[in-house]
Scaffold this motif. Structure first.
Motif, short mmCIF file in Angstrom:
data_model
loop_
_atom_site.label_atom_id
_atom_site.label_comp_id
_atom_site.label_asym_id
_atom_site.label_seq_id
_atom_site.Cartn_x
_atom_site.Cartn_y
_atom_site.Cartn_z
N THR A 22 0.85 -1.18 0.00
CA THR A 22 0.00 0.00 0.00
C THR A 22 0.89 1.24 0.00
O THR A 22 1.91 1.27 0.68
N LEU A 23 0.50 2.21 -0.77
CA LEU A 23 1.27 3.45 -0.83
C LEU A 23 0.65 4.55 0.03
O LEU A 23 1.16 5.65 0.07
N CYS A 24 -0.44 4.23 0.71
CA CYS A 24 -1.15 5.24 1.50
C CYS A 24 -0.34 5.59 2.74
O CYS A 24 -0.20 4.78 3.66
N LEU A 25 0.19 6.80 2.76
CA LEU A 25 1.00 7.26 3.89
C LEU A 25 0.17 7.29 5.17
O LEU A 25 0.64 6.89 6.24
N ILE A 26 -1.08 7.74 5.06
CA ILE A 26 -1.94 7.82 6.25
C ILE A 26 -2.15 6.44 6.85
O ILE A 26 -2.00 6.24 8.05
N LYS A 27 -2.48 5.46 6.01
CA LYS A 27 -2.71 4.11 6.51
C LYS A 27 -1.42 3.47 7.03
O LYS A 27 -1.43 2.77 8.04
N ASN A 28 -0.30 3.71 6.36
CA ASN A 28 0.97 3.15 6.81
C ASN A 28 1.41 3.71 8.15
O ASN A 28 2.00 3.01 8.96
N VAL A 29 1.12 5.00 8.40
CA VAL A 29 1.56 5.63 9.64
C VAL A 29 0.56 5.42 10.77
O VAL A 29 0.95 5.10 11.90
N THR A 30 -0.73 5.58 10.48
CA THR A 30 -1.74 5.54 11.54
C THR A 30 -2.49 4.22 11.63
O THR A 30 -3.12 3.93 12.64
N GLY A 31 -2.49 3.45 10.55
CA GLY A 31 -3.30 2.24 10.51
C GLY A 31 -4.75 2.50 10.13
O GLY A 31 -5.55 1.58 10.05
N VAL A 32 -5.09 3.76 9.92
CA VAL A 32 -6.45 4.16 9.56
C VAL A 32 -6.48 4.49 8.07
O VAL A 32 -5.64 5.25 7.59
N PRO A 33 -7.44 3.92 7.33
CA PRO A 33 -7.49 4.22 5.91
C PRO A 33 -7.90 5.66 5.64
O PRO A 33 -8.64 6.26 6.41
N CYS A 34 -7.40 6.20 4.54
CA CYS A 34 -7.76 7.56 4.14
C CYS A 34 -9.02 7.49 3.26
O CYS A 34 -9.47 6.40 2.90
N PRO A 35 -9.61 8.64 2.90
CA PRO A 35 -10.81 8.61 2.06
C PRO A 35 -10.60 7.95 0.70
O PRO A 35 -11.54 7.44 0.11
N SER A 36 -9.38 7.95 0.21
CA SER A 36 -9.15 7.36 -1.11
C SER A 36 -8.66 5.92 -1.05
O SER A 36 -8.45 5.30 -2.09
N CYS A 37 -8.47 5.37 0.14
CA CYS A 37 -8.06 3.96 0.24
C CYS A 37 -9.11 3.08 -0.43
O CYS A 37 -10.30 3.27 -0.24
N GLY A 38 -8.64 2.15 -1.21
CA GLY A 38 -9.53 1.23 -1.90
C GLY A 38 -9.81 1.61 -3.34
O GLY A 38 -10.45 0.85 -4.07
N ILE A 39 -9.33 2.77 -3.77
CA ILE A 39 -9.60 3.18 -5.15
C ILE A 39 -8.89 2.28 -6.14
O ILE A 39 -9.46 1.92 -7.17
N THR A 40 -7.67 1.86 -5.85
CA THR A 40 -6.98 0.93 -6.75
C THR A 40 -7.76 -0.37 -6.86
O THR A 40 -7.99 -0.87 -7.96
N ARG A 41 -8.21 -0.90 -5.72
CA ARG A 41 -9.02 -2.12 -5.74
C ARG A 41 -10.32 -1.91 -6.50
O ARG A 41 -10.79 -2.80 -7.21
N ALA A 42 -10.91 -0.73 -6.35
CA ALA A 42 -12.16 -0.43 -7.06
C ALA A 42 -11.93 -0.43 -8.56
O ALA A 42 -12.75 -0.97 -9.32
N ILE A 43 -10.85 0.18 -9.01
CA ILE A 43 -10.56 0.21 -10.44
C ILE A 43 -10.23 -1.19 -10.95
O ILE A 43 -10.67 -1.58 -12.04
N MET A 44 -9.50 -1.97 -10.16
CA MET A 44 -9.21 -3.35 -10.55
C MET A 44 -10.50 -4.15 -10.69
O MET A 44 -10.64 -4.96 -11.60
N ALA A 45 -11.45 -3.91 -9.79
CA ALA A 45 -12.74 -4.61 -9.87
C ALA A 45 -13.49 -4.20 -11.14
O ALA A 45 -14.09 -5.05 -11.80
N ILE A 46 -13.43 -2.92 -11.50
CA ILE A 46 -14.08 -2.46 -12.73
C ILE A 46 -13.43 -3.14 -13.93
O ILE A 46 -14.13 -3.60 -14.84
N ILE A 47 -12.12 -3.21 -13.94
CA ILE A 47 -11.41 -3.85 -15.05
C ILE A 47 -11.86 -5.30 -15.20
O ILE A 47 -12.00 -5.81 -16.31
N HIS A 48 -12.16 -5.95 -14.08
CA HIS A 48 -12.60 -7.35 -14.11
C HIS A 48 -14.12 -7.47 -14.22
O HIS A 48 -14.66 -8.57 -14.11
#
Length: 122
Positions: A22-48
């Motif tokens: 994960t490249l999310c600095l917020i999640k890596n530092v705090t363990g809490v996802p940011c508002p944009s966490c999951g967008i890569t997975r969302a786009i991958m799901a659309i591709i599939h």
């Protein structure tokens, strides 16, 4: 270009059945996802072809995926026709968003999405 490179890396990781970092600095530092966490997975799901999975991962992913498709095409058309319609549209949207009556509801939507990400434990 960085976004397309990251998607290519994620597609390769999916084929090899490994999960990329994960490249999310917020999640890596705090363990809490940011508002944009999951967008890569969302786009991958659309591709599939999994629209429901995309919406579950992050509803904003549909908006980002649309931008990833429309943006380069629009830019190419502008270059070929020697126009600046993409840039002018961007400037108009920026001015439009400066109005608090428009900006505050959009910020609330982003906050709701953030709470959704936290709730589902991304």
């Amino acid at each position: 270009m960085a976004g397309y490179g990251w998607l290519a890396y994620q597609l390769h990781a999916a084929v090899s059945h490994s999960h990329g970092p994960t490249l999310c600095l917020i999640k890596n530092v705090t363990g809490v996802p940011c508002p944009s966490c999951g967008i890569t997975r969302a786009i991958m799901a659309i591709i599939h072809g999994d629209v429901n999975g995309s919406l579950y991962s992050n509803p904003l992913g549909l908006l980002v995926a649309t931008g990833l498709v429309v943006g380069p095409i629009w830019l190419l058309v502008d270059v070929l026709w020697r126009k600046e319609t993409l840039w002018k549209s961007y400037q108009q949207v920026e001015v439009w968003l400066r109005n608090p009556v428009r900006a505050i509801p959009l910020a609330v939507v982003v906050l709701i999405n953030w709470f959704w990400n936290i709730y589902k434990g991304l």
